[in-house]
Design an enzyme around this catalytic site. Structure first.
Site, mmCIF file in Angstrom:
data_model
loop_
_atom_site.group_PDB
_atom_site.id
_atom_site.type_symbol
_atom_site.label_atom_id
_atom_site.label_comp_id
_atom_site.label_asym_id
_atom_site.label_seq_id
_atom_site.Cartn_x
_atom_site.Cartn_y
_atom_site.Cartn_z
ATOM 1 N N GLY A 41 -15.599 14.802 -25.897
ATOM 2 C CA GLY A 41 -14.809 16.058 -25.876
ATOM 3 C C GLY A 41 -14.078 16.172 -24.713
ATOM 4 O O GLY A 41 -12.671 16.751 -24.698
ATOM 5 N N SER A 42 -14.740 16.109 -23.589
ATOM 6 C CA SER A 42 -13.662 16.434 -22.393
ATOM 7 C C SER A 42 -12.771 15.307 -22.161
ATOM 8 O O SER A 42 -11.764 15.566 -21.685
ATOM 9 C CB SER A 42 -14.717 16.403 -21.042
ATOM 10 N N ASP A 100 -19.913 6.512 -24.351
ATOM 11 C CA ASP A 100 -19.947 7.729 -25.003
ATOM 12 C C ASP A 100 -19.576 7.334 -26.642
ATOM 13 O O ASP A 100 -18.722 6.467 -26.767
ATOM 14 C CB ASP A 100 -18.786 8.651 -24.855
ATOM 15 N N CYS A 119 -19.194 18.908 -21.003
ATOM 16 C CA CYS A 119 -19.394 17.771 -21.804
ATOM 17 C C CYS A 119 -18.976 18.558 -23.277
ATOM 18 O O CYS A 119 -19.933 19.436 -23.804
ATOM 19 C CB CYS A 119 -20.940 17.407 -21.877
ATOM 20 N N GLY A 120 -17.983 18.007 -23.899
ATOM 21 C CA GLY A 120 -17.323 18.400 -24.953
ATOM 22 C C GLY A 120 -18.387 18.355 -26.332
ATOM 23 O O GLY A 120 -18.613 19.369 -27.165
ATOM 24 N N HIS A 121 -19.100 16.948 -26.480
ATOM 25 C CA HIS A 121 -20.127 16.678 -27.467
ATOM 26 C C HIS A 121 -20.976 17.744 -27.354
ATOM 27 O O HIS A 121 -21.829 18.107 -28.513
ATOM 28 C CB HIS A 121 -20.316 15.308 -27.490
#
Length: 344
Positions: free
Chosen positions: A264-265, A259, A97-99
């Site tokens: 991010g991903s 989202d 999870c990028g965020h």
């Protein structure tokens, strides 16, 4: 006056509330039972099998909502990791999870998980289920700021793959991995615009694509079967060729969850796909816009690498996270709805 908790029985769970580009992150700091397992992937299996009631209590109403997102801090078996994390959402436990990484980079410094932070930037090694992710956090005069991160190797699984999508017929998609697998398709294929169309129409299209890929495509990942699943669909504005303008997308993941950030991903997966197709070069920075909120991340491929038999790239994604508050949750034993519920 500092609010006191009401009279209650049972355990308390303390969380810090954040958001990155509008996408919420509920970081669980204390009150969770011990998470057992030798490795982080073992721990992910353990929470799924033994502690899923707590995910539902914290993510679902009345404490959360359909699109809530959470992070549980756990010990990592990697010596170089500053922290380990398990991610949770409305359907289960994601692998990347990028965020959340952007938010956790700040939190790790602000809450003392990293000793002696340095200016102008402090490295924070975050062990995610997909592997070690390196975050670089702006740090000046005791304050944390923007965060960039290098994720695990990102690669393209398939291009121009045709799947039969219920309600839409044959649809051509690309499948790319950015810590999780995504199907990517231009929203125009469904007569939609990622920044203008109704969210529910975009969700319907994205969910239908995910279901089609799930049933018709056998994914594999070189390092772990635990990573070989389709996480969601990214609907794009079709602007895949490199340019200075932002390119917009909307990520529909888990159980039709939207989202609010550019994802991010998902940005990692899009950069890998654009690089694979020769549409972007190493170190060319692009802006990625959320179709939901207009918030921005930047992304660029910084290094060629491999992931098993796949040619891969290390992608750098950058964004900003903010604190929105802190909460302590309780569960009253005679509350029939304390375990959480969702309205579909």
């Amino acid at each position: 006056m500092h609010m006191q908790l009401p009279p209650h029985e049972g355990a308390e769970i303390s969380v810090v509330e954040m958001h990155t580009g509008g996408e919420p992150l509920r970081v669980i700091l204390s009150g969770y039972p011990e998470v057992k397992g030798e490795s982080l992937l073992d721990k992910r299996r353990y929470v799924r099998q033994h502690l899923d009631k707590l995910r539902r209590a914290l993510m679902f109403e009345p404490r959360g909502h359909y699109d809530m997102y959470g992070a549980l801090l756990v010990a990592s078996e990697l010596a170089e990791a500053d922290l380990g994390v398990l991610f949770m959402h409305n359907e289960g436990y994601s692998t990347m999870c990028g965020h959340a990484v952007v938010a956790l980079g700040r939190l790790a410094i602000d809450y003392g998980l990293v000793k002696e932070p340095r200016s102008p930037e402090t490295q924070v090694n975050i062990h995610c289920p997909c592997g070690l992710v390196k975050a670089f956090v702006e740090y000046s005069a005791g304050k944390t700021g923007g965060v960039r991160f290098h994720s695990v190797p990102a690669f393209v699984f398939a291009t121009d793959m045709t799947v039969t999508v219920e309600g839409f017929g044959e649809v051509t998609v690309d499948i790319s991995y950015g810590g999780a697998f995504y199907a990517l398709v231009d929203a125009q294929r469904f007569g939609l615009d990622v920044t203008q169309s109704r969210t529910r129409d975009l969700v319907a299209a994205g969910t239908a694509v995910t279901a089609a890929v799930k049933s018709q495509v056998k994914l594999h990942h070189p390092t772990s079967d635990d990573l070989a699943f389709i996480y969601g669909t990214i609907l794009t504005d079709g602007k895949d060729q490199y340019c200075n303008d932002a390119t917009a997308n909307l990520c529909v993941f888990a159980e039709a969850q939207v989202d609010r950030s550019p994802c991010g991903s998902g940005v990692t997966a899009r950069v890998a796909l654009q690089y694979h197709k020769g549409l972007i070069q190493l170190h060319q920075t692009r802006s990625f816009q959320s179709g939901a909120t207009g918030s921005l991340f930047t992304g660029k491929a910084v290094q060629e690498t491999r992931c098993g038999d796949f040619k891969a790239v290390v992608v750098e994604v950058a964004g900003r996270a903010f604190y929105t508050g802190a909460s302590t949750f309780i569960q009253e034993p005679d509350d029939r709805l304390t375990g959480g519920f969702l309205l579909s």
